[in-house]
Structure formats: structure tokens, C-alpha cells
Design a protein around this motif. Sequence first.
Motif, PDB file in Angstrom:
ATOM      1  N   ASP A 196     -39.011 -14.826  71.490  1.00 24.25           N
ATOM      2  CA  ASP A 196     -39.908 -13.659  71.624  1.00 24.25           C
ATOM      3  C   ASP A 196     -39.254 -12.570  72.478  1.00 24.25           C
ATOM      4  O   ASP A 196     -39.345 -11.377  72.161  1.00 24.25           O
ATOM      5  CB  ASP A 196     -41.230 -14.087  72.256  1.00 24.25           C
ATOM      6  N   ILE A 197     -38.613 -12.973  73.571  1.00 22.68           N
ATOM      7  CA  ILE A 197     -37.935 -12.005  74.447  1.00 22.68           C
ATOM      8  C   ILE A 197     -36.816 -11.303  73.687  1.00 22.68           C
ATOM      9  O   ILE A 197     -36.623 -10.080  73.816  1.00 22.68           O
ATOM     10  CB  ILE A 197     -37.376 -12.719  75.697  1.00 22.68           C
ATOM     11  N   LEU A 243     -38.273  -8.675  71.443  1.00 23.32           N
ATOM     12  CA  LEU A 243     -38.761  -7.526  72.221  1.00 23.32           C
ATOM     13  C   LEU A 243     -37.606  -6.663  72.718  1.00 23.32           C
ATOM     14  O   LEU A 243     -37.692  -5.424  72.707  1.00 23.32           O
ATOM     15  CB  LEU A 243     -39.589  -8.026  73.410  1.00 23.32           C
ATOM     16  N   ARG A 260     -36.320  -4.655  69.706  1.00 18.80           N
ATOM     17  CA  ARG A 260     -37.255  -3.593  69.290  1.00 18.80           C
ATOM     18  C   ARG A 260     -37.271  -2.441  70.290  1.00 18.80           C
ATOM     19  O   ARG A 260     -37.414  -1.277  69.908  1.00 18.80           O
ATOM     20  CB  ARG A 260     -38.650  -4.184  69.113  1.00 18.80           C
ATOM     21  N   ASP A 261     -37.157  -2.771  71.582  1.00 18.87           N
ATOM     22  CA  ASP A 261     -37.119  -1.722  72.600  1.00 18.87           C
ATOM     23  C   ASP A 261     -35.907  -0.829  72.412  1.00 18.87           C
ATOM     24  O   ASP A 261     -35.997   0.403  72.522  1.00 18.87           O
ATOM     25  CB  ASP A 261     -37.084  -2.367  73.988  1.00 18.87           C
ATOM     26  N   GLU A 294     -31.991  -8.479  64.772  1.00 16.60           N
ATOM     27  CA  GLU A 294     -33.074  -7.493  64.871  1.00 16.60           C
ATOM     28  C   GLU A 294     -32.545  -6.066  64.990  1.00 16.60           C
ATOM     29  O   GLU A 294     -33.098  -5.135  64.411  1.00 16.60           O
ATOM     30  CB  GLU A 294     -33.952  -7.822  66.086  1.00 16.60           C
TER      31      GLU A 294
END
Length: 409
Positions: free
Chosen positions: A292-293, A296, A299-300, A329
Motif C-alpha cells: 500500500d505504501i 501511495l 501515485r504521489d 506504478e
Amino acid sequence: MVFRCQRDSWARQFTTRVVSCRAAELRPEGGGEPVSGFQVVLEDTILFPEGGGQPDDRGLIGDVPVLRVTRRGTEAVHFVPAALEPGAEVLLSLDWERRFDHMQQHSGQHLISAVAEQMFGFKTTSWELGRQRSVIELDTPVVTAEQLQALEDSVNEKIRDRVPVTVRELAADDPEVETVRSRGLPDDHAGPVRVVDIEGIDSNLCCGTHVSNLSDLQVIKLLGVEKGKKNKTNLVFLVGNRVLKSIEQSHSTEKALTSLLKNGPGEHVEAVKRLQSSVKLLQKNNLNLLRDIAVLIARDFKSKPAPKQLFVLHRKEGDSEFMNIIANEIGTEETLLFLTVGDEKEAGLFLLAGPVEAVENLGPRVAELLGGKGAGKRGRFQGKAAKMSRRGEVQALLQEFLSNQNPGA
């Protein structure tokens, strides 16, 4: 070939004379550089030279330590670090703890082998007296748990019966030699042969040192069996003092576990199973959080109005999957990524991802800077890094590369 140690296995000191002394080298048993010293032959010796599956003795000649004893024909050769004068009278002193341990294991092997053959027809094809445990190779593909227990019960019953153990010397051509158990004599054998008798149980040709009564063995513990070579089975065992030492070690471990687990010995297994289940669950949850990290973080980076050509990230916690999720990602068609995980002062992992040509060019150089090794394909180069503190040098290299690719930027 029969030395004083073989005529009297209990002798701990003995006075004799030096026959010869010549310079020689000894190669250590564990490997390494040869040790310079001297090979000494005595008129007789109480230090057993290795043979019959039994290791050699240790001791002193005067105050000079004996580092190895080997047999050379009819002579026992003692390797020592200092020269001794031929003709000099010397006092031999035996390392008794080592000798008695070998006597217990060797006589125990004779007993186990004889009873295994009598009870089940399992013949012994070889054996090894190890430093911590000993092994008998049995000519059978399987030994059941029931057979193992029956064998252990039988040999310990004979120990309690205080059966005598005696040693005889026979001429090599004596017809009786053919009637005793044997795996053959060495090619260079000379002189009489020794027969070790366990009264009513076994007669066996043997050059080793032995106890004089089975009660000297104290106890035998069969630790179990292991698959051997060519349809054979290896039987692992301990005799006498080794059993006591093993119990002491197990008891110390049990006490430590009782303190750590906060319960009694009977509950240790269940407590460890519960801990294992908890650890597996925590590891699974930790991996999910890391994934999950990673998402994130990616995406950031992508949400910024003007994404940079270079993305650099270091994190103490993480693994290869964590870094690859970030790379997936973000995408590597236009962005060059340099990711590392691990402790700042220890070894870690790295990933270089980006355009294929750039990664092929930079990957080996990155690995070299980090003092590590890696491999890559299709725009990804990853591996282990020994010098995580040099990440700044890698970042400078990547920035210089991108500047040269885009001089007007």
C-alpha cells in the motif's frame, strides 16, 4: 603392531624411549597451512594411532604436546612441535578424557552392531566416531521406530548386566581368526591380531581401545536413523558421558525456553506454534502495508504537475517486491528510478529502472559504486548493495547522465 595402549587401555602414563625424530609437516584436520614440527617414533606408546574407525589420542611427551598420532606399518608416529633426542627416556601422559570418550563410543559401537545383527540381521558395513555423535552404517534400507526402541532397550539391558569385555591376541594365521566378526585387516598389517570379546555376545577383530566391562559404558542412546547411501541406513548414537552432556545441554535449553516463553516444558511446543502463527500473520500484514505504501508513493509522484525525469527513494524497510511495485506504478518509459532498501550501515537491495538503453548502460556502474552485484533485463537492473552510504554518488551519476541526454534542459 600391538602397542601398550592396546594391551592396557586404562594406562594414563608410561615411560619409554625415543627411537627416532625427524623434521616433518602436519596438515591441520580443518584445512589451512601446514604446521612445521617433528615425527617421533617411540619404543612403545600409550597414545593410540588412528585406526578401525577410532580417532587418535592426544597427550604429552614430557612437556611437549602431541598433535597427531598415526600408524606407519608397525610404528606409531607422534607429531610434535619440538624436537626430541633419540635415545632419551621420556614420560608419556595421556589426555584421558578424550581417550575414555573414544573407548565408550567404540565399545558401544561393537555392542550395538552385534545386537542389531543378532536381533534383526542388520550387518554393520562401516562406522564413524564423530566429535559430537557417532554413526553406524547398517546394511538395510529401513529401520523402524519399533526396531530402534527394541535395540536400545536390549543394549542397555546388557550394560546393566555388567557383561565383561576382554581382549585377546592371536597369530594372524590362527584358524580361530576366521570365526570372529571382521571387516578385514589393513594391507600393511603385521604381527598378531587383536580379538575384542563381549562375553556371550560378540567376538570382533579390532585394533582400537575398549572398556573392560559393559557397565563402563553407563548408557547408550540411539538418536535415530538417517537415509544412507546405496539402500543403507545410518544409525546415530551416543554413549556414556556424551549422553550426560547431551542431557545437560537439553536441560539448559529447556530452562532458557521456560524463561522466554513463560510456561512449563510440556507447553513449549504449543507456545512456539502460537508464536509462529502470530509471526506469519504479522509478516503478511506487513507485506500488505508495504504494498500500500509503495502504491501511495508512486501515485504521489505521478500527481505532481511536472514529473521529473529522475525518481530517487531510500527506505529502511522493504524488499524487491516493494521497489518493483513503485516502478510498475510510476512507469519506466520516461522516468529513471533509483530505489534502495536496507539499513544505512549494512547491506541492502537496489533497483534501477527506466528506459532500456539507459538501464543497460548505467546498471553495472551503479552496482559497482554500491559495492554489490546485480543483473537486469527489459529496463530493470537490480541486485544487492554492500555500500548503501554511496547512494549519493549514484544519484550524481544518474543526474549527470540525464543532463548529457538533455543538454538544453
